[in-house]
Design a protein around this motif. Structure first.
Motif, short mmCIF file in Angstrom:
data_model
loop_
_atom_site.label_atom_id
_atom_site.label_comp_id
_atom_site.label_asym_id
_atom_site.label_seq_id
_atom_site.Cartn_x
_atom_site.Cartn_y
_atom_site.Cartn_z
N GLN A 8 0.83 -1.20 0.00
CA GLN A 8 0.00 0.00 0.00
C GLN A 8 0.87 1.25 0.00
O GLN A 8 0.59 2.22 -0.72
N LEU A 9 1.93 1.23 0.81
CA LEU A 9 2.86 2.36 0.85
C LEU A 9 3.50 2.56 -0.52
O LEU A 9 3.64 3.70 -1.00
N PHE A 10 3.89 1.48 -1.16
CA PHE A 10 4.52 1.55 -2.47
C PHE A 10 3.58 2.15 -3.51
O PHE A 10 3.97 3.00 -4.31
N VAL A 11 2.31 1.73 -3.49
CA VAL A 11 1.33 2.25 -4.45
C VAL A 11 1.13 3.75 -4.24
O VAL A 11 1.05 4.52 -5.21
N CYS A 12 1.05 4.18 -2.99
CA CYS A 12 0.88 5.61 -2.71
C CYS A 12 2.07 6.41 -3.21
O CYS A 12 1.91 7.52 -3.72
N ARG A 13 3.26 5.85 -3.08
CA ARG A 13 4.44 6.55 -3.57
C ARG A 13 4.48 6.56 -5.10
O ARG A 13 4.98 7.51 -5.71
N LEU A 14 3.95 5.54 -5.72
CA LEU A 14 3.80 5.57 -7.18
C LEU A 14 2.85 6.68 -7.61
O LEU A 14 3.11 7.42 -8.57
N LEU A 15 1.73 6.83 -6.88
CA LEU A 15 0.77 7.89 -7.20
C LEU A 15 1.40 9.26 -6.99
O LEU A 15 1.10 10.21 -7.74
N LEU A 16 2.27 9.37 -5.99
CA LEU A 16 2.98 10.64 -5.78
C LEU A 16 3.80 11.01 -7.01
O LEU A 16 3.88 12.18 -7.39
N GLY A 17 4.38 10.01 -7.66
CA GLY A 17 5.16 10.26 -8.86
C GLY A 17 4.34 10.84 -10.00
O GLY A 17 4.87 11.59 -10.85
#
Length: 633
Positions: free
Chosen positions: A210-219
């Motif tokens: 979940q943390l990884f997906v949120c950081r992808l969305l930040l990109g």
């Protein structure tokens, strides 16, 4: 003019026939149009303005448009334009005598774009402090002998690299359609939404995927923001102060990094939720960015590109001190657009992208800008920006001490960015890098060797931090701002949008940089993601000494690449740069190896008198574009 003798910048080659010289440069690239109003007779120009006013339904301001067109044609000779009264001339004089006296809306635009840069920096460093605790939250910290250790190190690196992976593979490439559909303001609003809710999502994540997906969305927010906000500032700003803004992105990104380190330090004592607050706090500057962007006037150049000339004029009036200046810039930009569209007629996005690597003059600019951009990642700055807290904890500091040392790094990084405002145009881009890269190499090496100081020694960690701070002090005025400034100026008009898509900085004189900035932003973010993803594993495999030594060696490699492949652009007009990059790469390398290097050794190592034979000779070249076609009828 056809038989005028010219001297090529590749020494010793002369051209008796001017049209031949023109063809030679044309084979490299179509040179920049210096002033589209050059050589037009007065009556013809006024007639063209009348036609323009009728076509755009702007007859009510025809008289001020005529004044603006005459002023745009002869900006340095405005005192002798009879159509301008004394009040008009006083307004133009103030552009020089009071150049920083600008409308509130212009400074609001600059403030919002500075906020965008601060968001970029804060997003980068939120994970720095969080790296000390979120791996424990998700069970990613295991003993070195555990078979899962290697896998978990890659997962931690992947999480940290998430925004940069998303930016380089998707976010940067969204810039073109977002700008086309929504304009500069709409694109930055889109980015502000993603940079607000994705970082809040990071703080609420319950698993590492979940943390990884949120950081992808930040990109998805970081990529278009990094490419659009400098363009937005550059397009809204008068030319006489635009140069100062070229430095603003790096300066305020460094300030955002400092704010991120401050947040990490303030929030680390909040217990188990520390990492959540450290990651989520980056939404703070994103909120005023998202709200403030709609109080700014839209880019007049974007509006004109859409055919909305009335809206563009109203926008110019909000961004300039007088209607005369607004009319001048409106008509000048219109003429630049006509020239640009005539040059790019029939040219496709794919075609111009391919030409970055096939046209010799453009290929040399692409190579040089790629070198300075990848060198920014090779130098190792982001292993400190992303992982300084982890490095200091490994060295023996407590969590608080590590965060304090990281704050010190952020402060040095920001403070030493200021000197570049002066040195980049005096000392020079290339000279700055040739001076700072050797110093970054030895400071990283010295910092790595300090890990050999026995644990428990009071000198161990302070010495490591000391050399890291010196490393940052050399980086900030050199490899920090130079890649962005350099990459902004080396491409010609026809390909500047394409080439600059990858670099996060506005140009001085380009009119539209709406498309194709993604090539270099994507390049930059791709290598940032590689760095972020590999460092945890590199630190484990090489140890701290080996990791620092590795990046010290990368600085040496980058220095060699810059020495041989990067021409100087200091204090050269964009037209002169067409000649600079017309020199073949092989000749540039040969000159550096056989002429400049022996001179440097004799002059600065053996302290003997020596004379340097120049590679370029600008003395016999008129500062009028070789593609000026004479008076236009």
């Amino acid at each position: 003019m056809a038989n005028e003798k010219r001297v090529d910048f590749d020494i010793g080659v002369s051209y008796e026939n001017f049209s031949q010289r023109e063809r030679e440069l044309s084979n490299n690239v179509q040179a920049r149009i210096q002033n589209p109003l050059y050589g037009i007779p007065r009556e013809t120009l006024l007639s063209q303005v009348e036609s323009f006013a009728r076509e755009q339904g702007m007859e009510d301001i025809e008289s001020i448009l005529k004044k603006g067109a005459l002023l745009a044609q002869s900006p340095k000779d405005f005192e002798n334009i009879p159509d301008l009264d004394e009040a008009d001339k006083q307004v133009i004089r103030r552009e020089t005598t009071h150049k920083w006296s600008q409308p509130r809306d212009l400074y609001l635009t600059v403030l919002v774009c500075s906020l965008a840069a601060a968001v970029q920096g804060w997003d980068q460093t939120g994970s720095n402090g969080a790296n000390l605790s979120f791996p424990m939250e998700f069970g990613l910290l295991t003993d070195a002998g555990n078979p899962e250790a290697d896998k978990n190190e890659w997962i931690i690196g992947l999480i940290n690299a998430g925004p940069y992976l998303a930016s380089c593979f998707l976010g940067c490439w969204l810039t073109d359609p977002l700008n086309y559909l929504f304009g500069r303001r709409g694109t930055l609003f889109f980015c502000g939404i993603f940079c607000t809710f994705s970082v809040i999502g990071q703080g609420l994540a319950q698993t590492w995927p979940q943390l990884f997906v949120c950081r992808l969305l930040l990109g998805l927010g970081m990529g278009p923001k990094a490419t659009t906000s400098p363009v937005f500032a550059a397009e809204n700003t008068p030319a006489n102060i635009r140069g100062g803004l070229v430095m603003s992105w790096q300066l305020w990104t460094a300030f955002g990094i400092l704010l991120g380190f401050c947040a990490n330090l303030i929030l680390f004592q909040t217990g188990d939720i520390a990492w959540r607050l450290q990651l989520g706090s980056a939404f703070i500057p994103a909120v005023p960015l998202t709200i403030g962007i709609y109080f700014c006037p839209e880019s007049p150049r974007w509006l004109m590109k859409k055919g909305r000339y009335h809206a563009a004029y109203n926008s110019f009036k909000r961004l300039r001190n007088s209607e005369l200046q607004a009319a001048r810039d409106l008509y000048y930009v219109h003429c630049q657009l006509v020239e640009e569209f005539s040059i790019l007629k029939g040219s496709t996005f794919v075609g111009r992208f391919v030409e970055l690597f096939t046209i010799p003059r453009v290929r040399r600019a692409t190579l040089a800008s790629f070198v300075v951009m990848i060198a920014q990642q090779m130098c190792g700055i982001n292993i400190v920006a992303f992982y300084s807290s982890t490095i200091f904890v490994v060295a023996g500091y407590s969590t608080k001490q590590a965060l304090l040392a990281s704050f010190g790094f952020g402060l040095v990084n920001w403070v030493f960015a200021f000197p570049a405002v002066w040195t980049i145009d005096t000392f020079g881009r290339r000279n700055l890098l040739l001076f700072t890269f050797p110093n970054m190499a030895w400071t990283l090496l010295a910092s790595g060797f300090c890990f050999y100081i026995p644990e428990g020694s009071p000198a161990r960690v302070p010495m490591i931090a000391f050399f890291v701070f010196i490393f940052a002090a050399f980086y900030s005025p050199g490899e920090g701002p130079v890649p962005f400034t350099y990459s902004a100026e080396v491409f010609p008009l026809t390909h500047r949008e394409m080439g600059m898509y990858a670099y996060i900085i506005p140009t001085f004189q380009v009119i539209f940089i709406t498309n194709c900035r993604s090539w270099a932003v994507a390049t930059n973010f791709f290598w940032a993601s590689v760095l972020s993803m590999t460092f945890p594993r590199l630190l484990s495999a090489f140890t701290s000494v080996g990791a620092f030594g590795f990046y010290a060696a990368m600085n040496v490699v980058a220095l060699i690449m810059i020495f041989f492949l990067m021409p100087e652009t200091k204090q050269r007009t964009l037209e002169e740069l067409d000649y600079v990059f017309a020199v073949p790469t092989s000749r540039h390398i040969s000159y550096q190896l056989n002429t400049f290097l022996p001179y440097f050794i004799h002059r600065y190592i053996f302290f003997r008198k020596a004379q340097l034979m120049p590679l370029y000779n600008f003395d016999e070249v008129e500062l009028v574009s070789v593609f000026e076609r004479g008076p236009r009828q």
